[in-house]
Enzyme design. Structure first.
Site, short mmCIF file in Angstrom:
data_model
loop_
_atom_site.label_atom_id
_atom_site.label_comp_id
_atom_site.label_asym_id
_atom_site.label_seq_id
_atom_site.Cartn_x
_atom_site.Cartn_y
_atom_site.Cartn_z
N SER A 410 33.49 -16.85 29.60
CA SER A 410 32.38 -16.13 29.00
C SER A 410 31.50 -15.53 30.09
CB SER A 410 31.59 -17.05 28.07
OG SER A 410 30.68 -16.29 27.28
N LYS A 413 25.91 -12.39 30.10
CA LYS A 413 25.47 -11.30 29.22
C LYS A 413 25.58 -11.69 27.75
CE LYS A 413 26.54 -7.75 32.63
NZ LYS A 413 26.76 -8.72 33.71
N VAL A 452 30.59 -11.75 39.40
CA VAL A 452 31.37 -12.22 40.53
C VAL A 452 31.49 -11.09 41.54
CG1 VAL A 452 32.67 -14.06 39.41
CG2 VAL A 452 33.48 -11.71 39.24
#
Length: 635
Positions: A410, A413, A452
């Site tokens: 997940s 956001k 990431v």
């Protein structure tokens, strides 16, 4: 003048060795002759059978010692001064051979001749080698851009040696903070203290500063980078020790600074028992295996020796790339792990069921999703279909085929989302939470984290590309902040969270402090040896331009919805209890959502997302391309 030499060095290796041996025979003979001439003062020397025997034995011994010491295997143009030590040793042994052979053969050679011979032999055998090395050093250095090396440790020494042999850069000096190393000469390069950078920069005009330090903490590395960022020079780095040792990179693969260097965050070493719990000797499936997170999950999984790894991916090229990389890893490590590359969409439940059943999948990591906020905002139906119903179909296929563990990737956001992408991911979490309450055969866990670095949607590669093109660097808002994590660290924590999870748990990864995007952009500009251009009249290289928040974009991201947060056995993983729906309630919502998607009723889709406990609060109108097109046609 040197054309014959250049021609010789382009000849076959055996030819070069024969020429070298012939020269050495001539040089040894000349050294013997002139040693006797210098001792006797006469140009003619007695030369009978005894002298011939002594001379022959001396030449043979010298050539054998040279061969034993590897001087005929060394490439002359790459020889460095320390190789003269081998020549000196060989000549000393040769002088002993001359003395002993002349004694036993009763040849007419004075006792002081071997000493004179040794001096002449070192000169005649060593000088040409040094001269050739110097010539080629100057020849290949011509036109090579100057660089400085920061770090005079083992990595710096190896880099200096490698660069001197290569053809890309010419190292001119080394820098270090340790004053005890200053003044040392390493492969012809003097070590200076880092405070002398300005002098060296003016003297040599280097194009880059190469960072060659790998054995320090991230915090210390960040401190050094903070200091270097104010120097007017582009900074690049050598690969990490791990990459060099694994064969992933070579020492001379100079690259832009790793994104980890820009953050300075120290990752926690993974707990191997958790990393292996759902993987070792199990059949594992990764959906979205060709994406940034999916591919890194595959890299981490293959290291934990699964029984089988099934790669599920919609994009053929991405699937090809990750399969090839994993096959090369298996070949390199001499393992026997089947890699199954399966094309398909998570919206095709039958395809998922067949794969999971036929390969007896034990663990699924569901990374397949549309993640780019503006694109999903403009393509609402496909985003809903893929992120919500794709998760539903994959989860139902897992339950039907007896999969033990199912982990959803997940996002931050999904917390109080202002965009369709975030709302769809939160809805996917609600789907799994509802399914977890419906059954107990498959353990569903969800792992939520932020951006990431280095992923396909990361700002770092975008900024780097913009800087290389001369700018401008585009930042949406001066105050925008984001949580960042490195891809390997995120993948490791996802795997560990899946191992400690109970059915229906939502995990949140510790992302440290959020990073201001504007500060990240400024640091990248500085570390690439450039300066920010603050206005048209100001001197500078790269302009930072603000473009405004994109549709559905938030200034600040969050990781939690509720306040009921507890720790776990892992210091970087937390769990949160949040509002959820029962399966009958969720099933009713999904039926309405499916009908709204089928009829392309985007207003109804929005209303469903608003009325479900997703926390969805859009900040504006519907941006979908089709919705706007329909509206224009009606007008």
């Amino acid at each position: 003048m040197f054309q014959p030499v250049l021609t010789l060095f382009s000849a076959k290796r055996i030819t070069k060795r024969v020429v070298t041996v012939c020269y050495d025979i001539i040089a040894i003979s000349a050294a013997l002759y002139f040693a006797i001439v210098l001792r006797t003062g006469k140009m003619t020397i007695p030369f009978g059978p005894e002298e011939l025997t002594s001379f022959t034995l001396t030449i043979v011994v010298t050539l054998l010692v040279f061969a034993k010491l590897g001087l005929y295997r060394a490439v002359l143009r790459y020889m460095i001064v320390p190789a003269l030590g081998h020549i000196a040793l060989a000549v000393i042994l040769s002088a002993f051979a001359l003395a002993i052979s002349s004694f036993y053969t009763h040849s007419y050679i004075h006792r002081s001749v071997p000493a004179i011979y040794a001096g002449l032999a070192v000169l005649l055998l060593g000088a040409p080698r040094v001269l050739i090395r110097m010539y080629f050093d100057r020849y290949y250095r011509k036109g090579k851009p100057h660089v400085l090396i920061y770090g005079a440790g083992s990595t710096g020494r190896e880099l200096a040696y490698a660069l001197r042999q290569g053809s890309e850069y010419h190292p001119v000096a080394m820098l270090d903070d340790n004053r005890l190393k200053c003044g040392n000469i390493i492969y012809g390069l003097k070590v200076y203290h880092s405070s002398e950078f300005e002098t060296l920069n003016s003297l040599y005009r280097p194009v880059k500063l190469l960072l060659a330090i790998n054995n320090i903490s991230k915090g210390e590395r960040l401190r050094i980078l903070e200091k270097l960022s104010h120097w007017p020079i582009e900074i690049q780095s050598v690969p990490s020790v791990e990459d060099i040792a694994s064969g992933k990179s070579s020492l001379t693969e100079i690259k832009d600074l790793d994104v980890a260097d820009l953050l300075g965050r120290d990752s926690v070493a993974p707990q191997e028992e958790l990393m292996k719990a759902c993987i070792e000797s199990k059949a594992v499936m990764v959906t979205g295996a060709g994406g940034s997170i999916g591919s890194e999950l595959c890299r981490q999984i293959i290291k934990r020796k699964p029984k089988l790894l099934l790669l599920f991916e919609l994009n053929e090229y991405n699937l090809y790339n990750i399969e090839r990389e994993l096959q090369q890893f298996i070949k390199f490590t001499k393992q026997n792990i089947p890699i199954i590359a399966a094309l398909g969409s998570v919206q095709h439940k039958n395809r998922l069921q067949n794969l999971m059943a036929n390969y007896h999948i034990d663990t699924v990591y569901h990374a397949a999703a549309y993640k780019h906020v503006p694109i999903v905002e403009h393509n609402t139906i496909e985003g809903i279909r893929n992120n919500i119903f794709g998760t539903l179909f994959t989860a139902e296929a897992a339950m039907d085929t007896g999969v033990s563990n199912f982990v959803l990737i997940s996002t931050d956001k999904a917390v109080r989302p202002t965009n369709v992408m975030g709302a769809s991911k939160r809805m996917a979490e609600l789907v799994l939470q509802a399914l977890a309450g419906k059954q107990s055969g498959t353990t569903f866990t969800m792992v939520r984290f932020g951006n990431v670095l280095g992923s396909s949607g990361s700002v770092v590669p975008l900024f780097r590309e913009q800087i290389k093109k001369g700018g401008p660097v585009t930042v949406t808002h001066p105050d925008i902040t984001r949580y960042f994590m490195l891809i390997p660290e995120a993948a490791q924590l996802v795997i560990q969270a899946g191992a400690i999870g109970h059915n229906g748990q939502v995990f949140v990864l510790d992302m440290n402090e959020p990073v201001k995007i504007l500060d990240l952009a400024k640091r990248m500009i500085q570390l690439m040896g450039l300066t920010e251009k603050k206005n048209e009249k100001c001197d500078g290289d790269i302009e930072i331009r603000y473009t405004g928040l994109r549709p559905g974009e938030k200034l600040y991201e969050e990781l939690l919805i509720g306040e009921n947060v507890t720790g776990t056995t892992h210091p970087k993983i937390m769990t949160a209890k949040e509002e959820k729906l029962s399966w009958p309630e969720m099933e009713a919502v999904l039926e309405q959502l499916d009908e709204a998607c089928h009829t392309t009723d985007l207003q109804k889709v929005r209303n469903i997302l608003l009325n479900t406990p997703t926390g969805y609060r859009p900040d504006g109108e519907i941006y979908d391309h089709l919705f706007n097109q329909y509206t224009e046609l009606k007008l």
